[in-house]
Write a protein that holds these residues in place. Structure first.
Motif, PDB file in Angstrom:
ATOM      1  N   GLY B 571       0.626  -0.808  -0.140  1.00  0.00           N
ATOM      2  CA  GLY B 571      -0.175  -0.185   0.033  1.00  0.00           C
ATOM      3  C   GLY B 571       1.000   0.923   0.046  1.00  0.00           C
ATOM      4  O   GLY B 571       2.070   0.677  -0.578  1.00  0.00           O
ATOM      5  N   HIS B 572       0.124   2.305   0.277  1.00  0.00           N
ATOM      6  CA  HIS B 572       1.427   3.371   0.299  1.00  0.00           C
ATOM      7  C   HIS B 572       1.042   4.423   1.783  1.00  0.00           C
ATOM      8  O   HIS B 572       0.051   4.573   2.856  1.00  0.00           O
ATOM      9  CB  HIS B 572       0.601   4.347  -0.552  1.00  0.00           C
ATOM     10  N   ILE B 573       2.178   5.141   1.889  1.00  0.00           N
ATOM     11  CA  ILE B 573       1.650   6.092   3.474  1.00  0.00           C
ATOM     12  C   ILE B 573       0.964   6.790   2.953  1.00  0.00           C
ATOM     13  O   ILE B 573       0.668   7.229   1.751  1.00  0.00           O
ATOM     14  CB  ILE B 573       2.972   6.529   4.049  1.00  0.00           C
ATOM     15  N   ARG B 574      -0.763   6.934   4.058  1.00  0.00           N
ATOM     16  CA  ARG B 574      -1.687   7.539   3.242  1.00  0.00           C
ATOM     17  C   ARG B 574      -2.190   8.580   4.939  1.00  0.00           C
ATOM     18  O   ARG B 574      -2.820   7.441   5.441  1.00  0.00           O
ATOM     19  CB  ARG B 574      -2.548   6.154   2.098  1.00  0.00           C
ATOM     20  N   GLY B 575      -2.812   8.894   5.007  1.00  0.00           N
ATOM     21  CA  GLY B 575      -3.466   9.813   5.257  1.00  0.00           C
ATOM     22  C   GLY B 575      -5.255   9.530   5.299  1.00  0.00           C
ATOM     23  O   GLY B 575      -5.564   8.474   4.494  1.00  0.00           O
ATOM     24  N   VAL B 582     -12.930  15.875   8.398  1.00  0.00           N
ATOM     25  CA  VAL B 582     -12.074  15.415   9.401  1.00  0.00           C
ATOM     26  C   VAL B 582     -10.363  14.636   8.466  1.00  0.00           C
ATOM     27  O   VAL B 582     -10.541  13.774   7.968  1.00  0.00           O
ATOM     28  CB  VAL B 582     -12.129  14.218  10.667  1.00  0.00           C
ATOM     29  N   TYR B 583      -9.472  15.178   8.571  1.00  0.00           N
ATOM     30  CA  TYR B 583      -8.759  14.635   7.871  1.00  0.00           C
ATOM     31  C   TYR B 583      -7.180  14.786   8.595  1.00  0.00           C
ATOM     32  O   TYR B 583      -6.951  15.192   9.539  1.00  0.00           O
ATOM     33  CB  TYR B 583      -7.936  15.233   6.895  1.00  0.00           C
ATOM     34  N   LEU B 584      -6.653  13.404   8.743  1.00  0.00           N
ATOM     35  CA  LEU B 584      -5.885  12.510   9.880  1.00  0.00           C
ATOM     36  C   LEU B 584      -4.524  12.712   8.658  1.00  0.00           C
ATOM     37  O   LEU B 584      -4.986  11.872   8.255  1.00  0.00           O
ATOM     38  CB  LEU B 584      -6.217  11.665  10.298  1.00  0.00           C
ATOM     39  N   ALA B 585      -3.083  13.611   9.405  1.00  0.00           N
ATOM     40  CA  ALA B 585      -2.183  13.775   8.464  1.00  0.00           C
ATOM     41  C   ALA B 585      -1.748  11.955   8.738  1.00  0.00           C
ATOM     42  O   ALA B 585      -1.311  10.997   9.956  1.00  0.00           O
ATOM     43  CB  ALA B 585      -1.323  14.761   8.647  1.00  0.00           C
ATOM     44  N   PRO B 586      -0.476  10.923   8.175  1.00  0.00           N
ATOM     45  CA  PRO B 586       0.140   9.892   7.692  1.00  0.00           C
ATOM     46  C   PRO B 586       0.943   9.886   8.427  1.00  0.00           C
ATOM     47  O   PRO B 586       1.957   9.312   8.623  1.00  0.00           O
ATOM     48  CB  PRO B 586       0.039   9.729   6.664  1.00  0.00           C
ATOM     49  N   MET B 587       0.983  11.308   9.256  1.00  0.00           N
ATOM     50  CA  MET B 587       2.745  10.996  10.200  1.00  0.00           C
ATOM     51  C   MET B 587       2.568  11.900  11.413  1.00  0.00           C
ATOM     52  O   MET B 587       2.437  12.637  11.449  1.00  0.00           O
ATOM     53  CB  MET B 587       3.473  11.643   8.821  1.00  0.00           C
ATOM     54  N   THR B 588       3.158  10.938  12.828  1.00  0.00           N
ATOM     55  CA  THR B 588       3.307  12.115  13.710  1.00  0.00           C
ATOM     56  C   THR B 588       4.966  12.465  14.144  1.00  0.00           C
ATOM     57  O   THR B 588       5.344  11.858  13.393  1.00  0.00           O
ATOM     58  CB  THR B 588       2.778  11.093  14.967  1.00  0.00           C
ATOM     59  N   CYS B 632       4.875   7.740  14.954  1.00  0.00           N
ATOM     60  CA  CYS B 632       4.583   6.783  14.324  1.00  0.00           C
ATOM     61  C   CYS B 632       3.939   7.536  12.640  1.00  0.00           C
ATOM     62  O   CYS B 632       3.685   8.538  11.769  1.00  0.00           O
ATOM     63  CB  CYS B 632       3.218   6.332  15.110  1.00  0.00           C
ATOM     64  N   ILE B 633       3.463   6.031  11.831  1.00  0.00           N
ATOM     65  CA  ILE B 633       2.823   5.801  10.816  1.00  0.00           C
ATOM     66  C   ILE B 633       1.823   4.858  10.197  1.00  0.00           C
ATOM     67  O   ILE B 633       1.365   4.885  10.452  1.00  0.00           O
ATOM     68  CB  ILE B 633       3.882   5.792   9.398  1.00  0.00           C
ATOM     69  N   LEU B 634       1.053   5.447   9.480  1.00  0.00           N
ATOM     70  CA  LEU B 634      -0.171   5.442   9.186  1.00  0.00           C
ATOM     71  C   LEU B 634      -0.423   4.847   7.762  1.00  0.00           C
ATOM     72  O   LEU B 634       0.472   6.054   6.534  1.00  0.00           O
ATOM     73  CB  LEU B 634      -1.403   6.494   9.319  1.00  0.00           C
ATOM     74  N   TYR B 635      -0.662   4.550   6.998  1.00  0.00           N
ATOM     75  CA  TYR B 635      -0.586   3.259   5.875  1.00  0.00           C
ATOM     76  C   TYR B 635      -1.649   2.578   5.692  1.00  0.00           C
ATOM     77  O   TYR B 635      -2.648   1.534   5.982  1.00  0.00           O
ATOM     78  CB  TYR B 635       0.516   2.652   5.678  1.00  0.00           C
ATOM     79  N   ASP B 636      -3.029   2.242   4.065  1.00  0.00           N
ATOM     80  CA  ASP B 636      -3.646   1.732   4.146  1.00  0.00           C
ATOM     81  C   ASP B 636      -3.412   0.011   3.482  1.00  0.00           C
ATOM     82  O   ASP B 636      -3.989   0.042   2.546  1.00  0.00           O
ATOM     83  CB  ASP B 636      -4.089   2.684   2.309  1.00  0.00           C
ATOM     84  N   CYS B 637      -2.381  -0.467   4.205  1.00  0.00           N
ATOM     85  CA  CYS B 637      -1.827  -1.956   3.616  1.00  0.00           C
ATOM     86  C   CYS B 637      -3.055  -2.843   4.559  1.00  0.00           C
ATOM     87  O   CYS B 637      -3.553  -1.908   5.117  1.00  0.00           O
ATOM     88  CB  CYS B 637      -0.252  -2.809   4.817  1.00  0.00           C
ATOM     89  N   ASP B 638      -3.454  -3.406   4.000  1.00  0.00           N
ATOM     90  CA  ASP B 638      -4.100  -4.599   4.442  1.00  0.00           C
ATOM     91  C   ASP B 638      -3.546  -5.620   5.566  1.00  0.00           C
ATOM     92  O   ASP B 638      -3.499  -6.701   5.387  1.00  0.00           O
ATOM     93  CB  ASP B 638      -4.900  -5.276   3.346  1.00  0.00           C
ATOM     94  N   THR B 639      -4.423  -4.898   6.933  1.00  0.00           N
ATOM     95  CA  THR B 639      -4.021  -6.071   8.496  1.00  0.00           C
ATOM     96  C   THR B 639      -4.810  -6.279   9.266  1.00  0.00           C
ATOM     97  O   THR B 639      -5.612  -5.743   9.065  1.00  0.00           O
ATOM     98  CB  THR B 639      -2.133  -5.628   9.015  1.00  0.00           C
TER      99      THR B 639
END
Lengths: 708, 708
Positions: B571-575, B582-588, B632-639
């Motif tokens: 997937g991709h690093i994605r908010g 509400v938009y949450l950015a993919p990196m804190t 921390c990072i956020l991404y749309d992989c399937d887990t």
């Protein structure tokens, strides 16, 4: 502290890099604001033109809220929660206007809003000289404060004599410095025109309170009527709609992100100009204690309500209003902490003192005043809780106060007992009997006494020492409390009603246990009250000196704290970064209602609304930027409590929203404006109009506002 | 339903307009994924090369988690929560490694992680033909299911004989269709190298669980050792670090928004390929009931814990794990509802049935199977709760099960009692005695029985009718329950320990009240279990037919549900836009830790961390895009669950994060992947390295990973 450097750095950057739209400006300051450079397309005179008509003539006070005229027929838009009581009183077994909403299908069907008044500002002038004349000669703080209070009462009465039928009020703009006399007209025949169903007007309820994103249709319509001769009059069928000098035009196309907006309204009370000693007192003593106590009360009432729906109903509205306070105080405390307000103000003061050593005594005096206050605070706090949170003692206080004060000439009475306020004071007392639940009152009394008697300074008051003996003699706190309630009937409406008419001798002879307990507490209460007035007197000398020193340091004037008088604030439609990695867009959409919808309050919605969302997400109220009809908007104007119902206007002075709340982080506004955190919330005019058209079918109202 | 059209439309748009990165792919499917077009810079063979070494050789199973080798010296990175138990067991009165963290300052100081194993995949092959051979001839569902289970056990045992010292497992890829035999090596000498203090590793605690934005340093380091001859061995001082065939390179520069990432790991169990009948059963019967019961248990334990810290401590970890489950189930239910999953799958099935009428009996069979199951569900559910949530009955079940099963030949036993599993089963039972609190166990038992006896179908079981008589004879449920506990000692560790060694005759003769109650319930439990196997047998015939019909309709293959075997997801690093506006950015960022910091758990932080944030927010780990070191990072992989500790890798296969959670909305992944809602969370490698350098001072570890 160290760990905050970073945050402060960040905040500092954002403060200087963005517009700083701080300010609840009194209208006379408008010429200094260069609003045209900020985005206003109107002249200042269109907004404010003393002695002539201008936009401010369209803005009125509706009981505790702000409202605005939106037609030449006296039609007023305000919040749902501002018309709630009118709809509630108008409901009966067959008509539930709270649940179902209400639309008058003709003028004749508009329902009198009992107890409602609309206040129009007629004129105002600076009366500082008259208020302060000769006061400097009085050096004893208590005498000075008493003289100030008396002077204000006298000037008010004199003004009302000069303007028969009007109400005069003197507002303190800067403590001990500036006072303004306002002359108001009160319209007394107010009628309910339209209120949406609660599931629209309170969508999100307590859960969404102080929250963004928001999807609440918090608006309603009232209409002001006058006698056929144009004079204010009580309700009469022959009355005619009031014709305001000015009303606001409605802009059905609304605004977009970053657009200029401004607000006129009546913000209540702010504390922006106080010193670090005050802020420190608030942050360390006052706010945490109050917050903890609200939390205890809520938890206790929830426990008592847990297993009985009937009991729960009696506590619902009290818990609701405490939860609102609790959240607001929590927000304020969080904000003070995040912005490191106290330390920053203290830093400023240190710099001032270093530059002008002659200011040292001023800061020392303020510090010691608040240090003494912090010392007295616990006792004062629990005595205040006794008087206000224990219904039986609150009523006893009213009974004793009425007997004592109402024997005096009107001008010498405490404010609550003056003729102009007595009716309201009395009704408020009687209303409290409606949801009285004795076990709760007992629990509050026992807990407050327990906490009170943990304080060492109770020993300084002989009357408190005696009371402690009484409690001990009862065997237990529970016995003591039970005994009191067994020997009182003050909680019965008819008993209380009669007691409120008693004279001093009757009250002195009363055997009611709470009247007697309240008598017993009176010396302590009086001592604390005198102490407060003493502080007030001292502050009315110190605060002007503080302001002068600070102005000299900052090299600019600043804005008087909010005090319930008309103010202007401007800003922009703007999203928010309330926390790391979180961005909240400044406009919500119809589909957000569906996302939150659960079918259960507070996220229920009438079928008509759901159907309309499916069918009518288009047309003139549609905003391509969010691919929907906007529901609520967010902006960085500077608002506080009292701004409820205030009109939000675009660059051309057209109505584009009705202010109803702040975001949680925006509760800090009471103490400071923050570019990052201060955000207020309105219902978007497009949602209002869309509801009128597709949900309420109120085309007549739309037409009246010029929407076709 | 109507009100959902809109949402579905929105979702549909987002599904087609963005990448659809669904999939927990078995590695043999890699060639069909065209990963190079999606962003991978490696050849497929570098990732997966059967019979040869590739990236997958670096990925291992560490107890219930995933981990990966990050040096040629057996160094493994996984989650903090995966090493928690090792640090806990290593702590004593003088060393609190949970609170303070732990860093071995030399190899010799690494602490044995008791009970830990690292599982390495040696080989695997498709054994579907061997598993299914001749099974079609058995038409009776129950017989068929029993034959299938037996076949799997036999093949497993045979494989273990052929590979001495290894463990064999057969995974069901598609029910009744595809089975794969995996051969695993277990390394048994695992040692703790570094674990951060709990205030870093669990920062945010239960409050932030399943939440984004996240600031949790959920990582730790272990090291695998083998005997000097390279063979797996139990702990011995002379053991040497294991030399993995492949280890992951660490990328200290990390990734940015929209970068390609992929994950290798061992996701547990998903339900993507089931029919609408199953989804409907989950949504309407299973999930709501389970959710409500978890909520009841949590509330009850909180009430019992309210006034006693000692009692509260006994319930802490059980409440914690229930709260975790409660939130996950709530998220799943919300997700099914928002995505309207059941209706959409049903729509697909209707279309299939209309196109190929011959499939009608298949759908009818599935419908009636789940309808029957829903009917039985309440009884089955409360019987299951009795067996698992009432400790006393759970222990009694283990005692009876052990006596019965362990008398059989190993291969014929229920899995929990086979030699390969018995030690673990036994330890788990004994561990439950540690926090046993009788009033809680009584409350659970009484409540479950009360709910059970509200069901009409209890009347169908004579043994339940008798039990009802017993309860009635006791006078009240409380008496009945008290009597049971007064006549049992099964909750005492030593008594239980001995009981677990009893043979059948001893158990039959036992006078322990819970052993006898469990005997009494046995016929009902057995009947329900047989019914489940009957369903399993029927499904092992129906599900392949369903898959075939659906594949034909969708015109493509689909991915087998997760089953604990190695999978790849990309997937991709994605908010995320989890809700309107509400938009949450993919990196804190580091400053987010300061924003959340309260000084109180779970938002406490070690002084060393706060100081480091003040001093070292810069250097090689700094990311200009967020003006900070990413946490921390956020991404749309399937887990899903089981992916804990999985390596997150960049386009070049370098480690850039350690997966540890999903966002709340991402809990829907168990049933469906959603482009809008499916988001997973990793600790960013830059935070890991930054902590090692500036907080832990672990430069040796950094050097071992090639970071200078």
């Amino acid at each position: 502290m160290k760990r905050l450097n970073w945050l402060i750095l960040i905040l500092h950057i954002s403060v200087v890099s963005l517009f700083a739209d701080e300010g609840m400006y009194p209208l006379p300051m408008i010429d200094g604001l260069r609003l045209q450079e900020k985005g206003l397309h109107l002249t200042n005179e269109t907004v404010y033109n003393p002695g002539n008509t201008s936009l401010i003539n369209a803005v009125v006070r509706v009981n505790g809220c702000t409202g605005s005229f939106v037609s030449d027929q006296g039609l007023i838009i305000t919040n749902h929660h501002c018309a709630f009581r009118a709809a509630n009183l108008a409901s009966d077994a067959e008509h539930d206007y709270i649940r179902d909403g209400f639309l008058a299908d003709s003028r004749a069907r508009e329902i009198p809003a009992r107890g409602y008044t609309v206040r129009i500002t007629e004129s105002y002038r600076d009366v500082s000289a008259e208020v302060l004349d000769g006061l400097d000669a009085i050096t004893a703080p208590l005498e000075r404060q008493k003289a100030l209070e008396k002077r204000i009462k006298t000037l008010t009465a004199r003004a009302e004599e000069a303007h028969p039928g009007k109400r005069a009020e003197i507002a303190e703009m800067f403590k001990g410095e500036q006072y303004v006399l306002f002359i108001y007209t009160f319209l007394k025949d107010i009628r309910l025109v339209y209120i949406p169903p609660r599931a629209i007007g309170e969508f999100g309820g307590d859960i969404d309170n102080y929250e963004w994103p928001r999807h609440t249709g918090d608006f309603s319509f009232l209409r002001a009527y006058v006698a056929p001769n144009g004079q204010p009059a009580e309700y009469a069928p022959e009355n005619v709609p009031y014709r305001p000098a000015v009303h606001l035009r409605v802009n059905p196309e609304g605004v977009n992100e970053n657009d200029f907006v401004f607000i006129l309204g009546y913000p209540g009370r702010s504390y922006r100009n106080r010193g670090s000693a005050f802020l420190n007192f608030e942050e360390k003593a006052h706010l945490p204690q109050r917050l903890a106590w609200y939390q205890w009360m809520i938890a206790t009432m929830e426990k008592i309500s847990a297993d009985d729906r009937g009991v729960a109903l009696k506590h619902l509205s009290r818990i609701k209003s405490l939860a609102n306070l609790e959240k607001r105080y929590r927000g304020r405390l969080q904000g003070m902490n995040r912005l490191d307000l106290t330390a920053r103000r203290r830093g400023e003061e240190t710099a001032i003192r270093e530059k002008w050593p002659e200011t040292a005594p001023l800061f020392k005096a303020l510090d010691s005043l608040y240090a003494a206050r912090a010392q007295r605070q616990p006792l004062a706090f629990w005595m205040e809780r006794l008087r206000s949170d224990v219904h039986a003692l609150y009523w006893a206080g009213r009974v004793i106060g009425a007997a004592r004060e109402r024997a005096k000439p009107d001008l010498e009475r405490e404010s609550a007992y003056m003729e102009r306020n007595w009716k309201r004071t009395r009704q408020a007392a009687l209303r409290r009997t409606e949801n009285f639940y004795m076990p709760t009152d007992k629990a509050m009394l026992a807990e407050i006494l327990r906490r009170l008697y943990q304080l060492p300074d109770v020993k300084n008051y002989s009357t408190l020492r005696e009371l402690e003996q009484d409690i001990r003699r009862s065997g237990s706190m529970e016995n003591f409390v039970d005994h009191l309630y067994a020997h009182s009937r003050i909680y019965q409406r008819d008993v209380l009603d009669k007691m409120l008419e008693s004279d001093s001798s009757m009250v002195a002879a009363s055997q009611d246990a709470f009247i007697r307990l309240r008598w017993q507490l009176e010396p302590v209460i009086r001592a604390l009250r005198e102490q407060n007035r003493l502080d007030g007197g001292a502050l009315s000398r110190l605060q002007p000196l503080y302001n002068q020193a600070r102005k000299k340091w900052l090299k600019h004037n600043f804005i008087p704290d909010a005090n319930g008088t008309l103010r202007l604030t401007y800003g922009h439609i703007r999203g928010s970064h309330p926390a790391d990695a979180v961005y909240l867009a400044p406009m919500t959409a119809l589909q957000g209602i569906l996302e939150k919808y659960t079918g259960q309050a507070p996220f229920n919605a009438p079928e008509a609304l759901l159907t309309a969302i499916d069918k009518h997400n288009s047309g003139v109220f549609y905003n391509p930027a969010i691919q929907s009809v906007p529901v609520c908007i967010l902006y960085d104007c500077d608002t506080i409590g009292g701004n409820s119902g205030s009109p939000v206007m675009d660059a051309n002075g057209r109505l584009i929203g009705v202010n109803f709340d702040r975001a949680f982080e925006g509760t800090i506004n009471d103490y400071a404006y923050s570019t990052r955190y201060s955000r207020s919330i309105a219902v978007d005019i497009r949602y209002v109009l869309w509801i009128l058209r597709y949900v309420a079918g109120a085309d007549t109202l739309l037409k009246e506002m010029g929407i076709h």
